[in-house]
Design a protein around this motif. Structure first.
Motif, PDB file in Angstrom:
ATOM      1  N   SER A   1       1.217   1.692 -13.236  1.00  0.00           N
ATOM      2  CA  SER A   1       1.065   1.151 -11.884  1.00  0.00           C
ATOM      3  C   SER A   1       1.427   2.179 -10.817  1.00  0.00           C
ATOM      4  CB  SER A   1       1.956  -0.084 -11.707  1.00  0.00           C
ATOM      5  OG  SER A   1       3.330   0.283 -11.627  1.00  0.00           O
ATOM      6  N   ALA A   2       2.063   3.285 -11.242  1.00  0.00           N
ATOM      7  CA  ALA A   2       2.552   4.282 -10.291  1.00  0.00           C
ATOM      8  C   ALA A   2       1.485   5.326  -9.981  1.00  0.00           C
ATOM      9  CB  ALA A   2       3.798   4.964 -10.856  1.00  0.00           C
ATOM     10  N   ASP A   3       1.722   6.085  -8.931  1.00  0.00           N
ATOM     11  CA  ASP A   3       0.843   7.196  -8.579  1.00  0.00           C
ATOM     12  C   ASP A   3       1.225   8.464  -9.335  1.00  0.00           C
ATOM     13  OD1 ASP A   3      -0.890   6.373  -5.942  1.00  0.00           O
ATOM     14  OD2 ASP A   3       1.015   5.324  -6.040  1.00  0.00           O
ATOM     15  N   ARG A   4       2.531   8.643  -9.587  1.00  0.00           N
ATOM     16  CA  ARG A   4       3.021   9.772 -10.371  1.00  0.00           C
ATOM     17  C   ARG A   4       4.211   9.289 -11.188  1.00  0.00           C
ATOM     18  NH1 ARG A   4      -0.544  14.065  -9.562  1.00  0.00           N
ATOM     19  NH2 ARG A   4       1.003  15.425 -10.530  1.00  0.00           N
ATOM     20  N   VAL A   5       4.476  10.007 -12.270  1.00  0.00           N
ATOM     21  CA  VAL A   5       5.669   9.766 -13.081  1.00  0.00           C
ATOM     22  C   VAL A   5       6.417  11.087 -13.189  1.00  0.00           C
ATOM     23  CG1 VAL A   5       6.550   9.184 -15.385  1.00  0.00           C
ATOM     24  CG2 VAL A   5       4.668   7.858 -14.391  1.00  0.00           C
TER      25      VAL A   5
ATOM     26  N   GLY B   1       0.783  -1.223   0.000  1.00  0.00           N
ATOM     27  CA  GLY B   1       0.000   0.000   0.000  1.00  0.00           C
ATOM     28  C   GLY B   1       0.815   1.273   0.000  1.00  0.00           C
ATOM     29  N   VAL B   2       2.056   1.225  -0.491  1.00  0.00           N
ATOM     30  CA  VAL B   2       2.913   2.411  -0.501  1.00  0.00           C
ATOM     31  C   VAL B   2       2.818   3.085  -1.872  1.00  0.00           C
ATOM     32  CG1 VAL B   2       5.262   3.280  -0.202  1.00  0.00           C
ATOM     33  CG2 VAL B   2       4.491   1.299   1.116  1.00  0.00           C
ATOM     34  N   PRO B   3       2.507   4.385  -1.941  1.00  0.00           N
ATOM     35  CA  PRO B   3       2.456   5.072  -3.227  1.00  0.00           C
ATOM     36  C   PRO B   3       3.832   5.114  -3.883  1.00  0.00           C
ATOM     37  CG  PRO B   3       2.263   6.652  -1.427  1.00  0.00           C
ATOM     38  CD  PRO B   3       2.165   5.286  -0.819  1.00  0.00           C
ATOM     39  N   THR B   4       3.850   5.073  -5.205  1.00  0.00           N
ATOM     40  CA  THR B   4       5.109   5.015  -5.945  1.00  0.00           C
ATOM     41  C   THR B   4       5.198   6.130  -6.969  1.00  0.00           C
ATOM     42  OG1 THR B   4       4.170   3.471  -7.553  1.00  0.00           O
ATOM     43  CG2 THR B   4       5.367   2.518  -5.688  1.00  0.00           C
ATOM     44  N   ILE B   5       6.435   6.513  -7.240  1.00  0.00           N
ATOM     45  CA  ILE B   5       6.774   7.463  -8.295  1.00  0.00           C
ATOM     46  C   ILE B   5       7.823   6.799  -9.174  1.00  0.00           C
ATOM     47  CG2 ILE B   5       7.858   9.689  -8.814  1.00  0.00           C
ATOM     48  CD1 ILE B   5       6.881  10.578  -5.987  1.00  0.00           C
ATOM     49  N   VAL B   6       7.644   6.845 -10.478  1.00  0.00           N
ATOM     50  CA  VAL B   6       8.666   6.367 -11.408  1.00  0.00           C
ATOM     51  C   VAL B   6       9.385   7.584 -11.970  1.00  0.00           C
ATOM     52  CG1 VAL B   6       9.146   5.093 -13.521  1.00  0.00           C
ATOM     53  CG2 VAL B   6       7.341   4.309 -11.988  1.00  0.00           C
TER      54      VAL B   6
ATOM     55  N   ALA C   1       2.220  15.034  -3.722  1.00  0.00           N
ATOM     56  CA  ALA C   1       1.043  14.628  -4.500  1.00  0.00           C
ATOM     57  C   ALA C   1       0.868  13.118  -4.485  1.00  0.00           C
ATOM     58  CB  ALA C   1       1.173  15.144  -5.938  1.00  0.00           C
ATOM     59  N   ALA C   2       1.980  12.381  -4.583  1.00  0.00           N
ATOM     60  CA  ALA C   2       1.896  10.913  -4.549  1.00  0.00           C
ATOM     61  C   ALA C   2       1.389  10.424  -3.200  1.00  0.00           C
ATOM     62  CB  ALA C   2       3.260  10.308  -4.865  1.00  0.00           C
ATOM     63  N   MET C   3       1.856  11.041  -2.131  1.00  0.00           N
ATOM     64  CA  MET C   3       1.412  10.619  -0.809  1.00  0.00           C
ATOM     65  C   MET C   3      -0.070  10.935  -0.598  1.00  0.00           C
ATOM     66  SD  MET C   3       4.646  11.272   1.760  1.00  0.00           S
ATOM     67  CE  MET C   3       4.869  12.998   1.351  1.00  0.00           C
ATOM     68  N   VAL C   4      -0.525  12.070  -1.124  1.00  0.00           N
ATOM     69  CA  VAL C   4      -1.944  12.406  -1.018  1.00  0.00           C
ATOM     70  C   VAL C   4      -2.790  11.400  -1.784  1.00  0.00           C
ATOM     71  CG1 VAL C   4      -3.694  14.091  -1.704  1.00  0.00           C
ATOM     72  CG2 VAL C   4      -1.603  14.857  -0.573  1.00  0.00           C
ATOM     73  N   SER C   5      -2.369  11.068  -3.009  1.00  0.00           N
ATOM     74  CA  SER C   5      -3.134  10.096  -3.794  1.00  0.00           C
ATOM     75  C   SER C   5      -3.124   8.734  -3.133  1.00  0.00           C
ATOM     76  CB  SER C   5      -2.571  10.000  -5.220  1.00  0.00           C
ATOM     77  OG  SER C   5      -1.282   9.420  -5.216  1.00  0.00           O
ATOM     78  N   GLY C   6      -2.011   8.385  -2.472  1.00  0.00           N
ATOM     79  CA  GLY C   6      -1.953   7.117  -1.753  1.00  0.00           C
ATOM     80  C   GLY C   6      -2.921   7.078  -0.587  1.00  0.00           C
TER      81      GLY C   6
END
Length: 469
Positions: A209-213, A171-176, A442-447
């Motif tokens: 699959s990521a939350d942000r790129v 359940g950890v948000p990801t950024i590529v 932003a990634a943490m908020v979306s997560g």
């Protein structure tokens, strides 16, 4: 990989124990033991984990940017962990002083876990894939410090995809963070005759699959969205000028030490010597310069898998190979050249943004770009007003451009000043770090929203099972 040199980094604690980094106490425990001041703020700050196959002290390619960003975030109060390999690029062998199954160290407030992986001696697609696979398996099974978000640095794509699976399961948000685009590399270099569609599907799947790129150029974002149909939000964070060459100036003593005569017009290419650089063109240009009796001298500073083949093309009085130089000497050598060169093989247009430009633009020297006229590199050099562009794979045109610059010192100086002004306006690290921080938030908020949606039972593409460490 992109080519760039020497980002100094300090190591304040090194452990060669076979154990991985120990898990730190959770925030509630930290508070209970009475942490205060800066230490307390650091313990309550969000955690970010970088997973990438290259990291400082590697001097070239992606490592200076991953290391620079990790260190800058740590200095701003983030708790930063990096899971990476032992330094091995661009030499393709683990460097002295490193090795072992697992090694932990602290560099610039960053907790670094280094894992042994397969370092290929050959450079086929299969060997590269095996290298990424071995690192990816180890990185996925390594101990993570309960991150609030994970940054997957691509290249390497295979290891990033494996780590993304673990992040999704926990359940950890990801950024590529996209430094190169594999699909374009396979297409433009012709390295993959079969399976290009599979590479595109794997790369698209990783991004989606990521939350942000994060892409390093606007044209990268366009390729990802339009060509690869990436639906994940794509932010642009430019690579920055990280090698300090301002005020270095021409060093006559170093020129003599390197064998550069006062009459030589030194055209220096610094960075990785690989396939996509297409440096056969420079070897041919040196032969053309010798045939003309020109004062132009081409210097290839660096290392890479194509260097032996280029050296085997034959010695020439107008060509010199230099091994990588240490910090300080590298900057002095760069500033002591007359012209800087970025060279790419014909047909490369979108696959890479050569990070050497961020360093070149800081020197105040003119830059020649021997590249495809529709390439990102061509656009970048023209936008900076840094110097002339000539067609890729045209050695005569390359020599002509160097001779014209040598004959027009005022024009060459104007190019160099324009490049430095462009660097100052567009390629600063402060803006890059601020933008990257915004992406992390932003990634943490979306997560958090995805987790809330999962608890509420709402269907979403971001619905992922949450497992506790």
């Amino acid at each position: 990989m992109t080519g760039e040199w020497r980002l100094g980094a300090r190591s304040s604690r090194v452990s060669t124990s076979p154990e991985t980094v120990e898990e730190e106490p959770a925030s509630a425990t930290d508070a209970a033991v009475g942490a205060s001041g800066g230490a307390a703020r650091r313990r309550t700050a969000p955690r970010v984990l970088f997973v990438g196959i290259n990291y400082a002290p590697e001097p070239t390619g992606i490592a200076p940017y991953t290391g620079g960003m990790a260190g800058a975030l740590a200095a701003r109060g983030w708790r930063v962990q990096v899971v990476t390999t032992h330094p091995h690029y661009p030499w393709w062998k683990v460097q002295d002083g490193y090795g072992g199954w697992t090694r932990t160290e602290t560099r610039d407030l960053v907790d670094v876990t280094r894992l042994r992986h397969y370092v290929p001696r050959r450079h086929t697609m299969v060997d590269r894939a095996l290298s990424e696979l071995t690192f990816g398996l180890r990185a996925t099974l390594a101990r993570w410090h309960r991150p609030d978000t994970v940054v997957l640095v691509s290249p390497a794509m295979i290891s990033s995809r494996l780590a993304a699976v673990r992040a999704a399961l926990t359940g950890v948000p990801t950024i590529v963070w996209v430094q190169d685009i594999y699909t374009l590399g396979a297409r433009e270099t012709g390295a993959v005759s079969h399976g290009a569609q599979g590479i595109a599907a794997l790369e698209r799947g990783l991004m989606n699959s990521a939350d942000r790129v994060v892409a390093i150029h606007d044209r990268f974002r366009r390729v990802l969205q339009e060509d690869l149909s990436v639906a994940t939000p794509v932010d642009v964070v430019r690579n920055w000028s990280h090698v300090k060459t301002d005020g270095a100036g021409r060093d006559s003593a170093l020129r003599r030490e390197l064998g550069w005569g006062d009459e030589d017009v030194v055209v220096l290419h610094a960075g990785n010597i690989g396939a996509k650089q297409g440096l056969e063109n420079v070897v041919d240009a040196s032969i053309e310069a010798a045939r003309r009796g020109s004062h132009v001298k081409f210097v290839l500073l660096g290392d890479g898998n194509q260097r032996p083949a280029l050296e085997a093309m034959g010695a020439c009085s107008r060509l010199q190979f230099l091994d990588p130089l240490p910090d300080g000497a590298f900057e002095r050598a760069l500033a002591s050249a007359d012209i800087l060169l970025v060279n790419e093989r014909p047909g490369l247009t979108e696959m890479a943004v050569p990070s050497k430009l961020t360093t070149y633009f800081a020197t105040g020297l003119p830059v020649i770009a021997a590249v495809d006229p529709s390439s990102i590199t061509h656009d970048e050099v023209c936008a900076a007003g840094a110097g002339p562009c000539v067609a890729a794979g045209d050695p005569s045109a390359l020599v002509d451009a160097a001779e014209r610059l040598a004959a027009d010192p005022a024009g060459a100086q104007a190019f160099g000043q324009a490049a430095r002004s462009y660097r100052d306006a567009h390629l600063g690290i402060d803006a890059a770090v601020a933008s990257f921080e915004a992406t992390l938030q932003a990634a943490m908020v979306s997560g958090r929203r995805a987790a809330a949606g999962a608890l509420a039972g709402s269907p979403s593409r971001r619905h992922r099972p949450v497992l506790h460490h």
